[in-house]
Design a protein around this motif. Sequence first.
Motif, PDB file in Angstrom:
ATOM      1  N   LEU A   1     -14.523  13.806 -17.146  1.00 63.23           N
ATOM      2  CA  LEU A   1     -13.281  14.185 -17.828  1.00 63.23           C
ATOM      3  C   LEU A   1     -12.214  13.095 -17.645  1.00 63.23           C
ATOM      4  N   LYS A   2     -12.112  12.583 -16.419  1.00 64.40           N
ATOM      5  CA  LYS A   2     -11.095  11.571 -16.137  1.00 64.40           C
ATOM      6  C   LYS A   2     -11.369  10.294 -16.935  1.00 64.40           C
ATOM      7  N   ARG A   3     -12.669   9.932 -16.999  1.00 61.15           N
ATOM      8  CA  ARG A   3     -13.006   8.712 -17.738  1.00 61.15           C
ATOM      9  C   ARG A   3     -12.716   8.840 -19.223  1.00 61.15           C
TER      10      ARG A   3
ATOM     11  N   THR B   1      -8.183  13.468  -0.398  1.00 60.61           N
ATOM     12  CA  THR B   1      -8.361  13.933  -1.779  1.00 60.61           C
ATOM     13  C   THR B   1      -7.431  13.178  -2.712  1.00 60.61           C
ATOM     14  N   THR B   2      -7.766  13.209  -4.004  1.00 68.75           N
ATOM     15  CA  THR B   2      -6.936  12.523  -4.987  1.00 68.75           C
ATOM     16  C   THR B   2      -5.589  13.223  -5.121  1.00 68.75           C
ATOM     17  N   LYS B   3      -4.539  12.427  -5.363  1.00 67.56           N
ATOM     18  CA  LYS B   3      -3.204  12.995  -5.514  1.00 67.56           C
ATOM     19  C   LYS B   3      -2.879  13.173  -6.990  1.00 67.56           C
ATOM     20  N   PHE B   4      -3.796  12.769  -7.858  1.00 72.03           N
ATOM     21  CA  PHE B   4      -3.509  12.854  -9.284  1.00 72.03           C
ATOM     22  C   PHE B   4      -4.333  13.951  -9.950  1.00 72.03           C
TER      23      PHE B   4
ATOM     24  N   TRP C   1      -2.635  17.624 -14.491  1.00 73.14           N
ATOM     25  CA  TRP C   1      -1.260  17.736 -14.989  1.00 73.14           C
ATOM     26  C   TRP C   1      -0.474  16.468 -14.701  1.00 73.14           C
ATOM     27  N   ARG C   2      -0.659  15.922 -13.476  1.00 67.45           N
ATOM     28  CA  ARG C   2       0.060  14.710 -13.102  1.00 67.45           C
ATOM     29  C   ARG C   2      -0.370  13.518 -13.960  1.00 67.45           C
ATOM     30  N   LEU C   3      -1.664  13.484 -14.274  1.00 66.64           N
ATOM     31  CA  LEU C   3      -2.157  12.404 -15.129  1.00 66.64           C
ATOM     32  C   LEU C   3      -1.585  12.530 -16.533  1.00 66.64           C
TER      33      LEU C   3
ATOM     34  N   ASP D   1      -4.659   0.581  -3.267  1.00 63.05           N
ATOM     35  CA  ASP D   1      -4.630   1.989  -2.851  1.00 63.05           C
ATOM     36  C   ASP D   1      -5.131   2.119  -1.423  1.00 63.05           C
ATOM     37  N   ALA D   2      -4.617   3.130  -0.736  1.00 65.90           N
ATOM     38  CA  ALA D   2      -4.999   3.320   0.667  1.00 65.90           C
ATOM     39  C   ALA D   2      -6.434   3.833   0.803  1.00 65.90           C
ATOM     40  N   ASP D   3      -6.968   4.434  -0.255  1.00 68.45           N
ATOM     41  CA  ASP D   3      -8.239   5.156  -0.113  1.00 68.45           C
ATOM     42  C   ASP D   3      -9.476   4.257  -0.234  1.00 68.45           C
ATOM     43  N   LEU D   4      -9.275   2.931  -0.282  1.00 73.23           N
ATOM     44  CA  LEU D   4     -10.370   1.959  -0.363  1.00 73.23           C
ATOM     45  C   LEU D   4     -11.195   2.077  -1.641  1.00 73.23           C
ATOM     46  N   GLN D   5     -10.605   2.686  -2.679  1.00 77.26           N
ATOM     47  CA  GLN D   5     -11.286   2.693  -3.976  1.00 77.26           C
ATOM     48  C   GLN D   5     -11.225   1.305  -4.595  1.00 77.26           C
ATOM     49  N   ASP D   6     -10.226   0.549  -4.167  1.00 75.09           N
ATOM     50  CA  ASP D   6     -10.110  -0.849  -4.587  1.00 75.09           C
ATOM     51  C   ASP D   6     -10.691  -1.696  -3.472  1.00 75.09           C
TER      52      ASP D   6
ATOM     53  N   ASN E   1       5.454   4.870   3.097  1.00 75.16           N
ATOM     54  CA  ASN E   1       5.141   6.275   3.303  1.00 75.16           C
ATOM     55  C   ASN E   1       5.939   7.079   2.286  1.00 75.16           C
ATOM     56  N   ASP E   2       5.223   7.614   1.296  1.00 73.87           N
ATOM     57  CA  ASP E   2       5.867   8.283   0.172  1.00 73.87           C
ATOM     58  C   ASP E   2       6.058   9.773   0.486  1.00 73.87           C
ATOM     59  N   GLY E   3       6.833  10.063   1.529  1.00 73.09           N
ATOM     60  CA  GLY E   3       7.121  11.446   1.889  1.00 73.09           C
ATOM     61  C   GLY E   3       5.891  12.261   2.226  1.00 73.09           C
TER      62      GLY E   3
ATOM     63  N   CYS F   1       0.817  -1.208   0.000  1.00 73.59           N
ATOM     64  CA  CYS F   1       0.000   0.000   0.000  1.00 73.59           C
ATOM     65  C   CYS F   1       0.855   1.265   0.000  1.00 73.59           C
ATOM     66  N   PRO F   2       0.930   1.968  -1.147  1.00 71.53           N
ATOM     67  CA  PRO F   2       1.637   3.244  -1.156  1.00 71.53           C
ATOM     68  C   PRO F   2       0.757   4.313  -0.508  1.00 71.53           C
ATOM     69  N   CYS F   3       1.335   5.103   0.385  1.00 67.09           N
ATOM     70  CA  CYS F   3       0.535   6.109   1.103  1.00 67.09           C
ATOM     71  C   CYS F   3       1.167   7.483   0.980  1.00 67.09           C
ATOM     72  N   TYR F   4       0.407   8.434   0.509  1.00 71.02           N
ATOM     73  CA  TYR F   4       0.876   9.817   0.447  1.00 71.02           C
ATOM     74  C   TYR F   4      -0.230  10.694   1.013  1.00 71.02           C
ATOM     75  N   ASN F   5       0.015  11.259   2.170  1.00 69.83           N
ATOM     76  CA  ASN F   5      -0.981  12.083   2.872  1.00 69.83           C
ATOM     77  C   ASN F   5      -2.311  11.356   3.018  1.00 69.83           C
ATOM     78  N   GLU F   6      -2.288  10.217   3.668  1.00 77.39           N
ATOM     79  CA  GLU F   6      -3.500   9.404   3.796  1.00 77.39           C
ATOM     80  C   GLU F   6      -3.922   9.210   5.244  1.00 77.39           C
ATOM     81  N   GLU F   7      -3.510  10.096   6.163  1.00 75.87           N
ATOM     82  CA  GLU F   7      -3.800   9.860   7.585  1.00 75.87           C
ATOM     83  C   GLU F   7      -5.293   9.638   7.858  1.00 75.87           C
TER      84      GLU F   7
ATOM     85  N   PRO G   1     -16.085   5.367  -4.775  1.00 76.28           N
ATOM     86  CA  PRO G   1     -15.467   6.684  -4.544  1.00 76.28           C
ATOM     87  C   PRO G   1     -14.493   6.622  -3.371  1.00 76.28           C
ATOM     88  N   ARG G   2     -13.578   7.560  -3.302  1.00 78.80           N
ATOM     89  CA  ARG G   2     -12.619   7.656  -2.222  1.00 78.80           C
ATOM     90  C   ARG G   2     -13.343   7.748  -0.873  1.00 78.80           C
ATOM     91  N   VAL G   3     -12.876   7.040   0.156  1.00 77.76           N
ATOM     92  CA  VAL G   3     -13.537   7.087   1.464  1.00 77.76           C
ATOM     93  C   VAL G   3     -13.401   8.471   2.088  1.00 77.76           C
TER      94      VAL G   3
END
Length: 306
Positions: free
Chosen positions: A128-130, A201-204, A207-209, A91-96, A39-41, A6-12, A196-198
């Motif tokens: 838009l994302k889809r 917020t999304t990290k993507f 621009w990142r996408l 993913d940490a956000d339980l979207q999976d 913990n990805d910084g 599980c990669p985690c970035y600001n997921e407290e 949906p994310r529990v």
Amino acid sequence: MISILCPCYNEEEVLPSFFERVISVMEEISEPFEILCVNDGSKDNTLQVLKAKADEDKRIKVIDLSRNFGKEAALTAALDYSSGDAVIPIDADLQDPPELIATMIQKWHEGYEVVLAHRTDRSSDSWLKRTTAKMFYRVHNFISTPRIPENVGDFRLMDRCVVDALGHLRETNRFMKGLFAWAGFRTCLIDYRREPRVSGTTKFSGWRLWKLAVEGITSFSTTPLTLWFYVGGVISSCAFLYGLYIFIRTLIQGVDVPGYASLVCLILFFGGLELLGIGILGEYVGRTYTESKRRPVYIVRDVYPE
Ligand code: UDP
Ligand code: MG
């Protein structure tokens, strides 16, 4: 043993519900497991939350990266440190939905080395994302080999042999979905609904996408580079024919002045085309440059426990 990565970035915010759900699912399956969190910084208290959990539960391990290296690097770190006979990035956000893990393991026991979780319903993502995702898969699969399966994320099960094979791919520019597909192996699909994310917020961002899409295409295809040969060829042939026409017309009708508009159009068009071509060249040259430095994909500050 099963390794959950599980990669985690600001997921407290989501981590408590993440552990609760994943652990209850895994305990039901009754296979030994470890949960490897990277913990990805993070800039919030993610690391503290993870460490507290790891103290409480010996099956949880934490890898702390020295800064934010991005999801692809965090996932690479998790793969490198995993020791399970099968690994499942999630993913940490339980979207999976962790509930799917039981089916994945069942398929794995049936003999599949890769079990992909396929999103049938992405209504939790924005329109838009889809649409942009769909366009990306179209373009990518048209010009790159191997094809990457549509609407399949990093949520999947991989046998140890796949993880070992991936361990040999040490490129710096990493597009994990492409690398996973490149490795091959006996693969099957199972369907699920993307939740949906529990919370959090999304990290993507857009621009990142976009950067990820460019990463994917340039890592697995050189078509954008060679395309210019053909574009240039077609345009030069047209220009040659047009030149011939002007030449003959001048011979027959003599010199005339009009033509300013078409001239300006042509100059602008070719100027733009050249810049585009140079930009694409630059993209590849830049990638060759970063690759040639052979920097590690990530740097680990610490591993807990130990
Ligand atoms: N993530 C990460 N490093 C990053 C960005 C994201 O480790 O630089 C993790 C994030 O914590 C999450 C997963 O990657 O567990 C997917 O991120 P997110 O849910 O924001 O992406 P989305 O589902 O919106 O595409
Ligand atoms: Mg998400």
